[in-house]
Design a protein around this motif. Structure first.
Motif, PDB file in Angstrom:
ATOM      1  N   GLU A 177      24.612  79.356 -22.192  1.00 25.38           N
ATOM      2  CA  GLU A 177      23.924  78.359 -23.004  1.00 25.38           C
ATOM      3  C   GLU A 177      24.809  77.896 -24.162  1.00 25.38           C
ATOM      4  N   HIS A 178      25.190  76.603 -24.123  1.00 24.53           N
ATOM      5  CA  HIS A 178      25.986  75.980 -25.170  1.00 24.53           C
ATOM      6  C   HIS A 178      25.411  74.596 -25.433  1.00 24.53           C
ATOM      7  N   TRP A 179      25.894  73.946 -26.452  1.00 24.68           N
ATOM      8  CA  TRP A 179      25.426  72.590 -26.757  1.00 24.68           C
ATOM      9  C   TRP A 179      25.791  71.614 -25.652  1.00 24.68           C
ATOM     10  N   TRP A 180      26.857  71.952 -24.891  1.00 22.69           N
ATOM     11  CA  TRP A 180      27.335  71.050 -23.854  1.00 22.69           C
ATOM     12  C   TRP A 180      26.817  71.398 -22.453  1.00 22.69           C
ATOM     13  N   THR A 181      25.988  72.426 -22.331  1.00 25.21           N
ATOM     14  CA  THR A 181      25.555  72.868 -21.002  1.00 25.21           C
ATOM     15  C   THR A 181      24.839  71.763 -20.219  1.00 25.21           C
ATOM     16  N   VAL A 182      23.828  71.161 -20.820  1.00 20.29           N
ATOM     17  CA  VAL A 182      23.073  70.112 -20.118  1.00 20.29           C
ATOM     18  C   VAL A 182      23.943  68.881 -19.840  1.00 20.29           C
ATOM     19  N   PRO A 183      24.736  68.373 -20.804  1.00 23.80           N
ATOM     20  CA  PRO A 183      25.616  67.241 -20.484  1.00 23.80           C
ATOM     21  C   PRO A 183      26.573  67.524 -19.326  1.00 23.80           C
ATOM     22  N   VAL A 184      27.125  68.736 -19.271  1.00 22.71           N
ATOM     23  CA  VAL A 184      28.034  69.081 -18.187  1.00 22.71           C
ATOM     24  C   VAL A 184      27.282  69.128 -16.851  1.00 22.71           C
ATOM     25  N   LEU A 185      26.062  69.641 -16.862  1.00 23.76           N
ATOM     26  CA  LEU A 185      25.268  69.671 -15.637  1.00 23.76           C
ATOM     27  C   LEU A 185      24.937  68.256 -15.168  1.00 23.76           C
ATOM     28  N   LEU A 186      24.690  67.356 -16.108  1.00 24.67           N
ATOM     29  CA  LEU A 186      24.446  65.952 -15.746  1.00 24.67           C
ATOM     30  C   LEU A 186      25.695  65.337 -15.120  1.00 24.67           C
ATOM     31  N   LEU A 187      26.851  65.630 -15.697  1.00 20.82           N
ATOM     32  CA  LEU A 187      28.109  65.128 -15.140  1.00 20.82           C
ATOM     33  C   LEU A 187      28.360  65.722 -13.757  1.00 20.82           C
ATOM     34  N   ALA A 188      28.035  67.010 -13.585  1.00 23.49           N
ATOM     35  CA  ALA A 188      28.211  67.657 -12.286  1.00 23.49           C
ATOM     36  C   ALA A 188      27.325  67.008 -11.228  1.00 23.49           C
ATOM     37  N   ALA A 189      26.106  66.641 -11.620  1.00 24.20           N
ATOM     38  CA  ALA A 189      25.192  65.980 -10.691  1.00 24.20           C
ATOM     39  C   ALA A 189      25.738  64.614 -10.282  1.00 24.20           C
ATOM     40  N   LEU A 190      26.249  63.854 -11.254  1.00 21.59           N
ATOM     41  CA  LEU A 190      26.833  62.545 -10.957  1.00 21.59           C
ATOM     42  C   LEU A 190      28.079  62.695 -10.094  1.00 21.59           C
ATOM     43  N   TYR A 191      28.875  63.703 -10.400  1.00 25.02           N
ATOM     44  CA  TYR A 191      30.080  63.981  -9.613  1.00 25.02           C
ATOM     45  C   TYR A 191      29.730  64.225  -8.145  1.00 25.02           C
ATOM     46  N   ASN A 192      28.727  65.060  -7.900  1.00 25.29           N
ATOM     47  CA  ASN A 192      28.309  65.338  -6.521  1.00 25.29           C
ATOM     48  C   ASN A 192      27.830  64.077  -5.823  1.00 25.29           C
TER      49      ASN A 192
END
Length: 262
Positions: free
Chosen positions: A142-157
């Motif tokens: 859990e970090h401040w960037w966790t959700v943004p990175v997960l959103l980027l990962a979803a877009l990447y996929n």
């Protein structure tokens, strides 16, 4: 260049693009499921982790996550570059543009609902039947960037899978003279194969998803100005992964344990 030489070059190009992206993932997934099935531990008792942390140091973990996403999109750039050899309208030809954002968004949401709701039931059934491993959709700290990175990962996929497994593969197999049905079968089996590491259930579920998505993409009914539209598929795939990744990360651990998705 003769027709035979042209077909050979197209075939070689397809194998190179797939070998750098989804084809490589499929081979690893096949080896992985073989290892799982011969491990002696039932599939239902095994776990597959997505979006795992790469370092205990937050800034280093973030760096690894962003590098993985960035370099992971290079095969997408390569595929689009190769398609652009015919002219500058490569993006428009596959519908990766803003020609009709409203309709693309609506169709994307609709496809996400069509695939997502049965997909959850399919995952649950696979767990009950013992043919699906326990999938941990997010194991990031859990970090401040966790959700943004997960959103980027979803877009990447969404970009990687839909552009290569559907748009690029359709264009190139069409050049080889493949019919619609043959393309749909190949694209769907490819999509299922690189999900085999999650078990037999996800393989079958993603084959079904591949049939729906590739049928939608090739259907004249959903074209715009005679051109195919890949944006709805990218939107749908991204939404599905956002719900899976971010939803998983936000659900309390005790709730996940109660649902059998620890």
């Amino acid at each position: 260049m003769s027709t035979v030489e042209s077909r050979r070059r197209i075939g070689a190009e397809i194998w190179i693009v797939l070998g750098l992206s989804l084809g490589k993932a499929a081979i690893y997934a096949i080896v992985n499921i073989t290892a799982r099935l011969t491990d002696g531990t039932p599939l239902a008792e095994q776990t597959a982790t997505l979006n795992a942390s790469q370092s205990e140091r937050a800034w280093l973990d973030l760096t690894y996550q962003l590098l993985g996403i960035g370099f992971g999109l290079v095969p997408v750039a390569l595929a689009l570059y190769l398609l652009s050899a015919r002219g500058r309208d490569a993006l428009a030809r596959i519908g990766l543009d803003r020609a009709r954002p409203g309709r693309d968004l609506v169709w994307g949401v609709g496809l996400a609902a069509l695939i997502g709701i049965p997909g959850l039931a399919f995952y649950g059934l696979g767990r009950v039947l013992g043919i699906t491993v326990e999938v941990q959709a997010s194991a990031l700290n859990e970090h401040w960037w966790t959700v943004p990175v997960l959103l980027l990962a979803a877009l990447y996929n969404g970009l990687l899978e839909e552009i290569i497994a559907v748009a690029y593969l359709y264009e190139r197999t069409h050049d080889l003279g493949w019919g619609r049905v043959r393309f749909i079968v190949a694209s769907s089996l490819l999509r299922g194969s690189y999900h085999l590491y999650q078990g037999i259930g996800p393989f079958l579920g993603n084959v079904v998803m591949g049939v729906v998505f590739s049928w939608f993409y090739t259907s004249p009914r959903f074209q715009h100005g005679g051109r195919h539209r890949i944006v709805p598929l990218v939107v749908a795939h991204t939404l599905l992964d956002v719900v899976a990744f971010v939803g998983y990360a936000l659900v309390p651990a005790e709730w996940r344990a109660a649902l059998g998705a620890a």
